[in-house]
Design a protein around this motif. Sequence first.
Motif, short mmCIF file in Angstrom:
data_model
loop_
_atom_site.label_atom_id
_atom_site.label_comp_id
_atom_site.label_asym_id
_atom_site.label_seq_id
_atom_site.Cartn_x
_atom_site.Cartn_y
_atom_site.Cartn_z
N VAL A 1 2.07 2.79 0.02
CA VAL A 1 1.97 3.18 -1.39
C VAL A 1 2.15 1.97 -2.30
CG1 VAL A 1 3.09 4.50 -3.23
CG2 VAL A 1 2.66 5.57 -1.00
N PHE A 2 3.19 1.18 -2.05
CA PHE A 2 3.46 0.05 -2.93
C PHE A 2 2.47 -1.09 -2.70
CE2 PHE A 2 7.53 2.20 -3.35
CZ PHE A 2 7.80 2.01 -4.70
N THR A 3 2.02 -1.27 -1.47
CA THR A 3 1.02 -2.31 -1.21
C THR A 3 -0.27 -1.99 -1.95
OG1 THR A 3 1.91 -2.89 0.96
CG2 THR A 3 -0.40 -3.38 0.57
N ALA A 4 -0.74 -0.75 -1.82
CA ALA A 4 -1.97 -0.36 -2.50
C ALA A 4 -1.76 -0.33 -4.02
CB ALA A 4 -2.43 1.00 -2.00
N GLY A 5 -0.63 0.21 -4.47
CA GLY A 5 -0.40 0.35 -5.90
C GLY A 5 -0.24 -0.99 -6.61
N ILE A 6 0.67 -1.83 -6.12
CA ILE A 6 0.91 -3.13 -6.77
C ILE A 6 -0.32 -4.02 -6.64
CG2 ILE A 6 2.33 -5.21 -6.73
CD1 ILE A 6 4.63 -3.51 -5.71
N GLY A 7 -0.91 -4.07 -5.45
CA GLY A 7 -2.08 -4.91 -5.25
C GLY A 7 -3.25 -4.50 -6.12
N THR A 8 -3.48 -3.19 -6.24
CA THR A 8 -4.59 -2.71 -7.09
C THR A 8 -4.32 -3.02 -8.56
OG1 THR A 8 -5.08 -0.94 -5.51
CG2 THR A 8 -5.92 -0.69 -7.75
N ILE B 1 9.07 -6.26 3.15
CA ILE B 1 7.67 -6.06 3.54
C ILE B 1 6.78 -5.91 2.31
CG2 ILE B 1 6.09 -4.45 4.68
CD1 ILE B 1 8.35 -3.84 6.67
N ILE B 2 7.24 -5.14 1.34
CA ILE B 2 6.44 -4.91 0.13
C ILE B 2 6.23 -6.21 -0.64
CG2 ILE B 2 6.43 -3.76 -2.12
CD1 ILE B 2 7.87 -1.41 -0.77
N VAL B 3 7.26 -7.05 -0.68
CA VAL B 3 7.16 -8.30 -1.44
C VAL B 3 5.97 -9.13 -1.00
CG1 VAL B 3 8.28 -10.56 -1.72
CG2 VAL B 3 9.59 -8.49 -2.08
N LEU C 1 -8.07 1.36 1.99
CA LEU C 1 -8.25 0.58 3.21
C LEU C 1 -7.03 -0.29 3.49
CD1 LEU C 1 -9.88 -0.84 5.48
CD2 LEU C 1 -10.87 -2.30 3.71
N TYR C 2 -6.59 -1.03 2.49
CA TYR C 2 -5.44 -1.91 2.69
C TYR C 2 -4.15 -1.12 2.78
CZ TYR C 2 -8.09 -6.19 2.32
OH TYR C 2 -8.96 -7.22 2.59
N GLY C 3 -4.10 0.06 2.15
CA GLY C 3 -2.93 0.91 2.30
C GLY C 3 -2.78 1.42 3.72
#
Length: 327
Positions: A136-143, A194-196, A247-249
Amino acid sequence: MATQDEPSIFADLDDSTVDESEEQVNRWKRNLRLWRETLGEQWRMLTNDLLVKLAMVTMAFFMAVAIFAPFIAPHQPLNRQYETDAELIIADWVDPMFIDSESVYVLGTTAEGFDIFSQLIYGSRAALLVGLLAAVFTAGIGTLVGLTAGYYGGKIDDTLMRIVDFLYGMPLLPTVIILVALLGPSLWNIIFAIIVLQWRSTARVIRSQALSLRERPFVKAAQVAGASDWHIISRHLAPNVLPMSFLYGAFAIAWAILAEAGVSFIGLGDPNRVSWGTMLQSSRAYAALDFGVWWWFVPPGICIGLVVISGFLIGRGYEEITNPELR
């Protein structure tokens, strides 16, 4: 010829005749319909692949196990088992039911007297919590970072991309290990570490798509019509990059679970919570392999493999949506 008493054909465009609150509601309804149609179309394309369906079923199974763990597991994962009610002799190294018919433990017990099956069930909670939050945070922050950098460009783009470049210089697992060692062994610290790092790839790819989308005619038309930046980003850019975000999420689920297992395996896992990684670490510490107690470390290894493979297969399905040439 129209008389003065007849309404103008442009009445619906006259700001004075349109209720602002109603227009706001209609705008939100249009956005909601757009997102619903986009997600529905992607879901239909995603579920056309049999392997993706199997991956989703596998993921749903482990989610159900994690949710209903207190009803499935016969014991608490960190409660020692004893051979008698007097609690004088710890029931350690007890064989599982399929080896000893008189055993009351499905997968036996550990060297410390913990029920392996209960730990396996509760371990799904930690693994999926790490994986889903990271996704969730990878997709959200990255997007968010990618859309902001790609749409605005200039100094904002340069600043955000230099941060991404800096994070790219840090390898995932060694950096997570260092951060957890500094912050302390905790599941939440593992998730934070991990999220960082994980959102960096999502941000870079989404930025490249946003740079292309902002030059499209429909975006230019929205800008000429006076649409706000938020309206353009949420209505015109975000739905078009959604498959790449998912995809990345999906890939983030797999990488996060592997990272958590790796960190826990070297002894930096949460001591107050059982995970599949801590089970592997405990079995290694007590030389379960040397004693032939394979039922201690093989089941968590299989569970990690199934969830990780499922994450990659779901990501592969989204990859075919973003790149139709792979179909």
